[in-house]
Every structure is written in structure tokens, then in C-alpha cells.
Motif scaffolding. Structure first.
Motif, short mmCIF file in Angstrom:
data_model
loop_
_atom_site.label_atom_id
_atom_site.label_comp_id
_atom_site.label_asym_id
_atom_site.label_seq_id
_atom_site.Cartn_x
_atom_site.Cartn_y
_atom_site.Cartn_z
N GLU A 36 5.00 3.61 -17.21
CA GLU A 36 5.01 4.59 -16.15
C GLU A 36 4.03 4.22 -15.02
OE1 GLU A 36 7.14 7.17 -16.16
OE2 GLU A 36 6.40 8.00 -14.28
N THR A 37 2.82 3.82 -15.37
CA THR A 37 1.87 3.43 -14.32
C THR A 37 2.12 1.98 -13.93
OG1 THR A 37 0.37 3.24 -16.18
CG2 THR A 37 -0.11 4.96 -14.56
N ARG A 38 2.20 1.77 -12.64
CA ARG A 38 2.52 0.42 -12.16
C ARG A 38 1.41 -0.09 -11.27
NH1 ARG A 38 8.95 1.34 -12.05
NH2 ARG A 38 8.88 2.45 -14.02
N ASP A 39 1.37 -1.39 -11.14
CA ASP A 39 0.30 -2.02 -10.38
C ASP A 39 0.86 -3.25 -9.69
OD1 ASP A 39 -2.86 -2.45 -10.17
OD2 ASP A 39 -1.86 -4.38 -10.49
N GLN A 40 0.52 -3.39 -8.43
CA GLN A 40 1.11 -4.46 -7.63
C GLN A 40 0.98 -5.83 -8.31
OE1 GLN A 40 2.99 -4.43 -5.00
NE2 GLN A 40 2.76 -2.34 -4.26
N ILE A 41 -0.18 -6.08 -8.96
CA ILE A 41 -0.39 -7.41 -9.51
C ILE A 41 0.13 -7.51 -10.94
CG2 ILE A 41 -2.11 -9.21 -9.95
CD1 ILE A 41 -3.26 -8.38 -7.35
N GLU A 74 0.83 -1.21 0.00
CA GLU A 74 0.00 0.00 0.00
C GLU A 74 0.87 1.26 0.00
OE1 GLU A 74 -3.38 -2.08 2.78
OE2 GLU A 74 -2.59 -0.11 3.39
N LEU A 75 1.90 1.22 0.84
CA LEU A 75 2.75 2.40 0.96
C LEU A 75 3.58 2.63 -0.29
CD1 LEU A 75 3.87 2.09 4.69
CD2 LEU A 75 2.30 3.76 3.71
N GLU A 76 3.95 1.54 -0.97
CA GLU A 76 4.67 1.69 -2.24
C GLU A 76 3.78 2.41 -3.24
OE1 GLU A 76 7.34 -2.37 -1.72
OE2 GLU A 76 5.74 -2.32 -3.22
N ASP A 77 2.53 2.00 -3.30
CA ASP A 77 1.61 2.65 -4.24
C ASP A 77 1.36 4.09 -3.83
OD1 ASP A 77 1.54 0.47 -5.86
OD2 ASP A 77 -0.21 -0.43 -4.88
N LEU A 78 1.33 4.33 -2.52
CA LEU A 78 1.18 5.71 -2.05
C LEU A 78 2.36 6.55 -2.54
CD1 LEU A 78 -0.16 7.86 -0.20
CD2 LEU A 78 1.32 7.03 1.62
N THR A 79 3.56 5.97 -2.46
CA THR A 79 4.75 6.70 -2.91
C THR A 79 4.64 7.06 -4.39
OG1 THR A 79 6.04 5.45 -1.32
CG2 THR A 79 7.28 6.61 -3.02
N LEU A 80 4.17 6.08 -5.19
CA LEU A 80 4.01 6.34 -6.62
C LEU A 80 2.97 7.43 -6.86
CD1 LEU A 80 4.17 2.70 -8.04
CD2 LEU A 80 5.85 4.53 -8.34
N ALA A 81 1.87 7.37 -6.12
CA ALA A 81 0.81 8.37 -6.29
C ALA A 81 1.32 9.76 -5.93
CB ALA A 81 -0.38 7.99 -5.41
N TYR A 126 10.12 -2.17 -8.77
CA TYR A 126 8.71 -1.81 -8.88
C TYR A 126 8.50 -0.30 -8.86
CZ TYR A 126 3.77 -1.39 -7.73
OH TYR A 126 2.46 -1.04 -7.72
N LEU A 127 9.26 0.39 -8.01
CA LEU A 127 9.00 1.81 -7.80
C LEU A 127 9.65 2.72 -8.83
CD1 LEU A 127 9.38 2.38 -3.96
CD2 LEU A 127 7.29 2.46 -5.31
N SER A 128 10.83 2.33 -9.32
CA SER A 128 11.66 3.42 -9.86
C SER A 128 11.82 3.44 -11.36
CB SER A 128 13.03 3.37 -9.19
OG SER A 128 13.52 2.05 -9.21
N HIS A 129 12.37 4.56 -11.81
CA HIS A 129 12.78 4.69 -13.19
C HIS A 129 14.15 4.09 -13.39
CE1 HIS A 129 10.16 8.41 -12.71
NE2 HIS A 129 9.50 7.63 -13.53
N ARG A 130 14.92 4.10 -12.32
CA ARG A 130 16.31 3.68 -12.46
C ARG A 130 16.76 3.13 -11.12
NH1 ARG A 130 20.87 6.95 -12.57
NH2 ARG A 130 19.54 8.75 -12.27
N VAL A 131 17.62 2.12 -11.16
CA VAL A 131 18.11 1.49 -9.94
C VAL A 131 19.63 1.66 -9.87
CG1 VAL A 131 18.33 -0.68 -8.67
CG2 VAL A 131 16.28 -0.24 -10.02
N VAL A 132 20.11 2.14 -8.73
CA VAL A 132 21.56 2.23 -8.52
C VAL A 132 21.91 1.14 -7.50
CG1 VAL A 132 23.46 3.65 -7.65
CG2 VAL A 132 21.60 4.70 -8.96
N VAL A 133 22.77 0.22 -7.90
CA VAL A 133 23.12 -0.90 -7.02
C VAL A 133 24.41 -0.59 -6.27
CG1 VAL A 133 23.67 -3.36 -6.91
CG2 VAL A 133 22.01 -2.53 -8.60
N LEU A 134 24.34 -0.70 -4.94
CA LEU A 134 25.52 -0.47 -4.12
C LEU A 134 26.11 -1.79 -3.67
CD1 LEU A 134 24.38 2.40 -1.72
CD2 LEU A 134 25.80 2.60 -3.76
#
Ligand SMILES: Nc1ncnc2c1ncn2[C@@H]1O[C@H](COP(=O)(O)OP(=O)(O)O)[C@@H](O)[C@H]1O
Ligand SMILES: [Mg+2]
Lengths: 279, 272, 261
Positions: A239-244, A186-193, A214-222
Motif C-alpha cells: 500500500e505505501t509506495r516510494d519513488q525509489i 513529487e506530485l505523484e507522491d502528493l496524490t498518494l498522500a 506506481y500510483l494505483s490499486h488497479r490499472v485499466v488499459v484502453l
């Protein structure tokens, strides 16, 4: 969304909201480098995830990027201006909500806390607090104390507090690490919204691979010991993402596997010393 | 539940709470009546004497006597003034000094030393330096009250969750406001504990400061009655001091409970 | 949370303490020289230092210290025996704890020094009176903390011990009593400075020349030289400080796990 521009050392892209250049940090003189020569950029309006195992220096990096801590060396610029001290246009959501919310303040006061240094009119403060609480779905809980709320709701309060501040850049340090899976989704989707609605630039730190993709445009791996950038990947998803549906998308599955592979490589190759591991 | 059972339960609670007090008072009365020792008057006599001395005034004066105005009021006023002054200094210094972890090594030893000074030993010092006046008495009480508050404030400020401070910094809250908005409330439970200790100390120092060269105040009344063998008056003064100490502590606890309700809810434990 | 990275060398700790103390002394010296109060009344730091050195070996002063400490030690001993014994007893029963709460609260909120004239009148001004004064004050923190310690013994530990078939007495002696030790020690540490305070107060009230309080009072009346009074107060502070430090050290020895959880 913008893919990362390749940059020569020392130059920063005009379009970058946040440019992190060659940051190294040691706790105490002579201590080991916890973060070592980290360089990356976040473009305006971009949502970038910083992913890496626990203890690899993500929080340390966050604190130096936000200006809470002076890095041992290296520079950070926000919209082209070098950062010293936390700039006005930046807000942070900390990893541990139970430690970053004020237990003696009710929800409303916690959210308007961040506004107390801005010299806003009372009515303006009220509107902002009400709007932010509405944005995170907490209308009606204004008069509760944080400790009367569930973990997920507490983290919503912390997000609302950051939103009320109207930052142009939002830093989130493993914000959902200590909530259950359902709340986390839920909170991930809130972040996207929130990202969509408020059009902010977001730097999102996590140790969760699914979450980062799931969340990002780009991932930086450390990678760990010392914390260095191991690789960067642009996430190729709508651009629009959905949990399922997104998580069932073969592209998601493939990219998640790729990031997982990068993290494993980073862990295996961590003894190998490399100054410029970034592709 | 029936009303009868409810009152029965309340009565039981009352017996548990106050039964022993009543029983001990009764025992004291019986023993002193039996013993007929001039040094040990009966509690009933003491109560009567207290009323005569302090609580038999006209209704217009809220039933207090002139003696109350000369013996009790100035004493309590000095104690509270000194307590408030010392408390403020202790809190202010503690908040600032506690903020810097590096200061600890330099600050703690002198604070611990001054805290260990047996406070009565300082009375002659204050007397010599400031003279026998109200300024000296308030200064003495304030001086004594600083240390428990300072020590508690220091320790509590050092223990403030670093993320809370980072939050303040992140939202651009200036340092002075951070003291007021973050350090002070976060340290409040421990500060309150220090203030409570100091309140008891303020009363002790009040009595001590009135033992020397003064004509009024409860401490003076106490020592004068002892020296002139006014046994009953002396017991009345002791009882009055006990009553004051009890009531002040009660008032403070009530205030603390109101102001720090969040702490009990947050930690699920009673106040320190 | 405070993070101690590595334990610091003793010399450094000592050095910082001395710097802090020197800063306080310097502050005092500035106030003394500023002339806010008559300079003769605030002796200079070196003058106080000289007096401290002289008094530290002065038989008169040492006799006074011995006199006060006898009463403090005896009083604390009695307080501990009575307070710990009483606390273990009271703590065993929730009803007893609740019933004794109000009378104990009333007794201990009595400003301790108020009792001194009373005891002076009935017991005279010797060591006996001072010992009783100390007990009357010092017994409460020990009693209350021990009671509290017993009441808050971990129920799981008790159940665990019971489950091994230990008798009630064994559980009490093996689990309950040891668990109450830290609390009793806390009570003792609170009682210690209170004991010293009231002992000295009683000496000053009595107006007799015995003990540290008597010594200070006598010195302050004798002439207008304030340095010996300051020196005696400083020495009294050092004694109090050393006692507190010793009690803290004892605590660390007896219950090393306290404060390190
Ligand atoms: N205040 C500090 N002092 C010394 N070392 C620290 C401090 N904070 C973190 N570290 C060390 O730095 C490393 C990285 O920590 P951190 O940035 O919290 O990692 P992450 O957030 O990725 O879990 C860890 O090894 C940790 O022990
Ligand atoms: Mg972290």
C-alpha cells in the motif's frame, strides 16, 4: 485493497463509488465512436488508473464520466445514483492547469472558487482553503497569481481547489503530463498522500505506464480507435509506495512490463474488432 | 547614480514625450500671428477665450463659470449616461449570445449590419421617434455605444477557454454566476477595448445630438458659434471637446490598467 | 478556440443570416405595434421595404450616394497614402514613434465631428470640405497601425535577411514593408466606417442638400412620413455593411495568413 468484482451486465456493485457501464461517445451524429462500449468500476476508496495512448479518448471518457458531457449511450452511476450533470461529490483536476486556473484570481480565490456554489459560511470557506493549501504545500503563496507560479505549483493549486471542495470522488485527467520529471514524482507522491489522508476514491488518467502502476490499486488499459477497454490488471504492490524502493521492486518492474505489453498488444490488435476484450 | 544624471534622464524622457507638442504649439502660435487670418486665431487667444468662457468662475464653484455648467456639464453627463447604458446592454447581450456557438450564424449578420449604420444618419430617426429631448439624446448615444461593445463581447466570450467553463460546471456554479465569475472576467480585456471605442463614439454622438433643436450643450455652442461667425468661440469649443476626449480616454485607460493588471501579467502582452 | 469542422454550405450561412435579420425585423415590428411611441412615427416593416425598393433606384438618392462616396473614396485614398507613408517613416525610428505619440494622441482624441464646423467655415460645404473631414479622421488609424506594424516586425526575420547580405534598403523593402501590410489593412478597416460616419455628419451639419446626410435631413424635414427616412437609413447601413465586407474580403485576399495562425 478490493479486487474488481466480476459483474453481470446491467448490475452495479453496491460497494462501487463509480460504475461506468457501456459508455459510447461520438462527437456529432454520424461521427466515429471515439469511446466505444467502455465498462469498468471503481470501488470506494480505490485508486484506479486509466492508461492509454494519446488520442484514445481518455479525456472524452473523463468528461462523460464526470457529467460534463452527455455520452451518446451508456450510463455512469456514482454511489448507485445515475449521473446527469456533475454530481456534488465529484471534483476534477484538468489536464492543462494553465487553462483551468483563472488568471484573474489569486491563488486563494482560485482555491475558494469551487466553494462559491456551496453556500458555505465565510469562516468555513477560509478554513477549507487554508487546509487545502497546506495539504499541497502552498501555504504562503495565497496572494500570488497562478501565472506567477511554476507549472508544478499551478497544478498544486488545481489539486488544492479540488480538495477544498471535499469530493468523495476525484477525477484527474493526465494532471502531470506537462511538468518536468522531478516535479512529476513529487506530485505523484502528493496524490498518494492526499488519497491516504482524505480517503477519496480517485480515477487517475495517464498515458504514462510507470505512473499508472506506481500510483494505483488497479490499472485499466484502453486501446485506440475506437477507445475501448483492452484489459484490466490489479496492481500487486504494498500500500505505501516510494519513488525509489517501489520502482526498484521486481514486482513493480514485472507489472510495468506487463502493462506495457498490454498496451502494445492493444496497439497491434486495434484493427481486430472485439466487443468484450475485458478479461 | 548621481541625482544630476537621474534628473537629466527624466528631463530627456519629458522632452521626448512632450517636446513635439510644445514645438507644434509654438509653431502654430507663430504661424497664426504671422498670417493674421480671421479664421485662424492664435492658440494663446483660444486658451484665453476658453478660460473666459468656462474656467474663470469663483473659487467656491471650483473656478468654473455658469457657462461651464450649462455648456459642458449636461453634455458630458448625457454622453456618460448613454455610454454606460449602451455598454451595459452590449455586455449583457454579448455574454449571453456569445455563450452559444450555434447562435453565431444567426446573431452576427444583423449585428454587423446595425453596426455598419452610419450613426449620424440615425439622428433624424431618433429625433422623429423620440422628439428633441434628453431622453432621445441619451437613447441615441446608448444605441450607438452598444455595437462596438457587443461585437467585442461576443467575440471574446466565444473565445473563452472551454476548460474554464468546464471548471465552473464541474464545481456546480450556476449559469448566471458563470457569466459573472467566468465569462465576464475572461472577456474583460476585449470588452474594455470595445468600451474605449464606444467612449469616443459617445462624444461624437453627443455633439451630433446637440446639433438639432437644443439650446444648450457643447455641440450646440459649437454650431451656434460657427453659424454666427464667432470664430474664437468655435475654436474654444473644439479645443474643449478635444480636452474632454483626451481626459476621458486617459481616465478610462487608468481604470482599465488597474482592473486588468492580471491580463498583462498573464499574457505578457499589453491590453488589446 | 472555435472549431470549424467543415466549411458550411453558403446557402446555410445565408439562411441563418436571413433568419437573424428577420428576427430583428420582427422585434422592431412588435415594438412598433406595441404603441410605446406614436405608431405613425414607426412605419411598418413592409412600408419601409417598399421605400427601400423605391429609393434604391431613385436618381435623387443615387446622386446623393455618389456625392458622399466621392468624398469618402478621395479622403480614404489620401489617408492611406499619407498614413502608410507616414507610418513607414515613423516606424523606422523608435525615437520618432515616441516623440509623435503625444501629439497624435491629442489630435485623434478630438471628437471628429467637432472639426466639421471649423472646416465648413474655412472650406465651404462642397466635396472638398468633406474630403478634408474624412482625411482628418481616417488618417490616424492607418498611420498608427502602420507604425505599429513596422515596430513589431519580427527581429529574427530582419536578422535572417541581413545574414544573407541584403542591403538595409532591400531588407526594408523586402521584409519590413510586407510585414506591415496586415497592420496597415487593419488601420484601413477601422478608418472605413469612420470615414463614412464623418462624411455624413458633415453633410448634416452643413444643412446643405448634398450627399446621403443631406438627403436624410431633407426627407426628415419634408413631411411627417417616417418611412423614407427609415429606408434611407437602412440603405446607408447596407452601403456601410457592403464596404466593410469588401474591406474584409480584400484583407483575406491580400493577407490570407492573418487570423489563421
Ligand atoms: N470536441 C471534439 N470534437 C471532435 N472530436 C474530438 C473532440 N475532442 C476530442 N476529439 C477526438 O476524439 C479523440 C479522442 O480525444 P481525447 O479524448 O482528447 O483523447 P486523449 O485524452 O486520450 O488524448 C481524438 O481523435 C480527438 O481528435
Ligand atoms: Mg486528454
Amino acid at each position: 485493497m478490493t479486487a474488481r468484482l466480476h459483474l453481470d451486465e446491467g448490475t452495479t456493485s453496491v460497494s462501487a463509488a463509480l460504475a461506468v457501464h457501456n459508455i459510447t461517445h461520438r462527437y456529432g451524429p454520424g461521427g466515429p465512436a471515439v469511446v466505444n462500449g467502455v465498462t469498468f468500476e471503481v470501488a470506494r476508496g480505490e485508486l484506479v488508473s486509466l492508461v492509454g495512448p494519446s488520442g484514445c479518448g481518455k479525456t472524452t471518457l473523463m468528461k462523460t464520466i464526470s457529467g460534463l458531457m452527455q455520452p451518446t449511450s451508456g450510463t455512469v452511476t456514482a454511489f448507485g445514483r445515475p449521473i446527469s450533470g456533475v454530481p456534488r461529490e465529484l471534483a476534477i483536476v484538468f489536464q492543462d492547469y494553465s487553462r483551468s486556473l483563472f488568471p484573474w484570481l489569486r491563488v486563494r480565490a482560485n482555491v475558494s472558487f469551487g466553494l462559491s456554489g456551496l453556500g458555505l459560511e465565510r469562516s468555513e470557506r477560509r478554513t477549507r482553503v487554508a487546509e487545502s493549501l497546506a495539504a499541497v504545500g502552498l501555504t504562503g503563496h495565497e496572494h500570488k497569481y497562478p501565472w506567477e507560479l511554476s507549472g508544478g505549483m499551478q497544478q498544486r493549486v488545481a489539486i488544492a481547489r479540488a480538495l477544498a471542495y471535499r469530493p468523495r470522488i476525484l477525477l484527474m485527467d493526465e494532471p502531470f503530463a506537462s511538468v518536468d520529471a522531478q516535479t512529476r514524482a513529487e506530485l505523484e507522491d502528493l496524490t498518494l498522500a492526499v488519497h491516504r489522508e482524505f480517503g477519496m476514491t480517485i480515477l487517475f488518467v495517464t498515458h504514462d505506464i510507470d505512473e499508472s502502476v506506481y500510483l494505483s490499486h488497479r490499472v485499466v488499459v484502453l486501446k485506440r480507435s475506437p477507445g475501448e477497454v483492452h484489459a484490466e490488471r490489479v496492481v500487486d504492490l504494498p500500500e505505501t509506495r516510494d519513488q525509489i524502493t517501489t520502482k526498484a521492486d521486481p514486482r513493480f518492474v514485472a507489472q510495468r512490463a506487463e502493462v506495457a505489453g498490454l498496451i502494445r498488444d492493444a496497439a497491434l490488435g486495434s484493427t481486430r474488432f472485439s466487443l468484450h476484450p475485458t478479461e | 547614480m548621481s541625482l544630476l544624471r537621474l534628473t537629466g534622464r527624466a528631463a530627456r524622457a519629458l522632452v521626448v514625450k512632450l517636446g513635439l507638442v510644445v514645438a507644434l504649439l509654438a509653431l502654430w502660435q507663430v504661424l497664426t500671428v504671422e498670417a493674421q487670418n480671421i479664421f485662424f486665431p492664435t492658440p494663446a487667444d483660444i486658451a484665453v477665450r476658453m478660460r473666459e468662457l468656462w474656467f474663470s468662475g469663483p473659487a467656491a464653484h471650483l473656478f468654473v463659470t455658469g457657462g461651464f455648467t450649462t455648456d459642458v456639464v449636461p453634455s458630458v453627463a448625457r454622453a456618460l449616461a448613454g455610454w454606460a447604458l449602451g455598454g451595459l446592454v452590449g455586455i449583457a447581450v454579448g455574454l449571453v449570445a456569445g455563450r452559444w456557438a450555434r447562435a453565431q450564424g444567426y446573431v452576427d449578420p444583423p449585428v454587423n449590419f446595425i453596426r455598419s449604420l452610419p450613426k449620424p444618419a440615425i439622428v433624424p430617426l431618433f429625433l422623429i421617434v423620440l422628439g428633441a429631448n434628453d431622453r432621445m439624446r441619451i437613447a441615441l448615444i446608448a444605441f450607438g455605444c452598444i455595437w462596438p461593445v457587443l461585437l467585442n463581447t461576443l467575440q471574446a466570450t466565444r473565445a473563452v477557454e472551454p476548460t474554464l467553463r468546464d471548471t465552473g460546471t464541474a464545481f456546480g456554479i450556476s449559469l448566471p454566476r458563470q457569466f459573472a465569475m467566468i465569462s465576464l472576467p475572461a472577456a474583460a480585456p476585449r470588452i474594455a477595448a470595445g468600451l474605449r471605442v464606444s467612449l469616443g463614439l459617445a462624444l461624437i454622438l453627443m455633439v451630433l445630438s446637440e446639433w438639432s433643436l437644443t439650446q444648450h450643450g457643447l455641440g450646440n455652442f459649437l454650431l451656434t458659434s460657427q453659424r454666427s461667425y464667432q470664430v474664437l468661440d468655435m475654436w474654444a469649443a473644439v479645443a474643449m471637446l478635444g480636452l474632454l476626449g483626451y481626459l476621458l480616454n486617459l481616465a478610462f485607460l487608468a481604470l482599465e490598467k488597474r482592473l486588468l493588471a492580471w491580463h498583462v501579467g498573464f499574457t505578457g502582452t499589453p491590453l488589446p | 478556440m472555435t472549431v470549424r469542422h467543415r466549411s458550411e454550405p453558403r446557402a446555410l450561412v445565408l439562411w441563418r443570416g436571413l433568419v437573424g435579420a428577420a428576427a430583428v425585423a420582427a422585434l422592431y415590428q412588435v415594438v412598433a405595434l406595441a404603441g410605446i411611441v406614436d405608431r405613425r412615427l414607426l412605419p411598418a416593416v413592409p412600408a419601409i421595404g417598399r421605400e427601400v425598393a423605391r429609393l434604391a433606384v431613385d436618381p435623387d438618392f443615387l446622386g446623393a450616394v455618389g456625392n458622399t462616396m466621392t468624398a469618402v473614396a478621395l479622403g480614404l485614398l489620401i489617408s492611406c497614402v499619407a498614413g502608410i507613408g507616414g507610418g513607414l517613416g515613423l516606424g523606422a525610428s523608435s525615437l520618432a514613434t515616441r516623440m509623435t505619440r503625444a501629439p497624435i494622441d491629442v489630435l485623434r482624441s478630438l471628437p471628429s465631428v467637432a472639426l466639421i464646423p471649423l472646416l465648413l467655415m474655412t472650406l465651404g460645404d462642397g466635396v472638398r470640405m468633406k474630403t478634408v473631414v474624412v482625411v482628418v479622421v481616417a488618417v490616424w488609424p492607418v498611420l498608427l497601425n502602420t507604425t505599429y506594424g513596422v515596430r513589431s516586425v519580427d527581429g529574427v526575420a530582419v536578422d535572417a535577411a541581413r545574414s544573407f547580405g541584403l542591403s538595409r534598403l532591400r531588407v526594408w523593402a523586402g521584409v519590413v514593408v510586407p510585414s506591415a501590410v496586415p497592420a496597415a489593412l487593419t488601420g484601413f478597416r477601422i478608418a472605413l466606417p469612420m470615414a463614412l460616419t464623418v462624411a455624413i455628419s458633415s453633410e448634416m451639419a452643413a444643412g446643405t442638400p448634398s450627399g446621403i446626410g443631406g438627403f436624410i435631413l431633407r426627407t426628415s424635414y419634408r413631411d411627417f412620413d417616417a418611412a423614407p427616412v427609415f429606408a434611407a437609413v437602412v440603405l446607408a447601413g447596407l452601403i456601410g455593411w457592403a464596404l466593410n465586407a469588401a474591406a474584409a474580403g480584400l484583407g483575406n485576399r491580400l493577407v490570407p495568413w492573418e487570423g489563421r495562425r
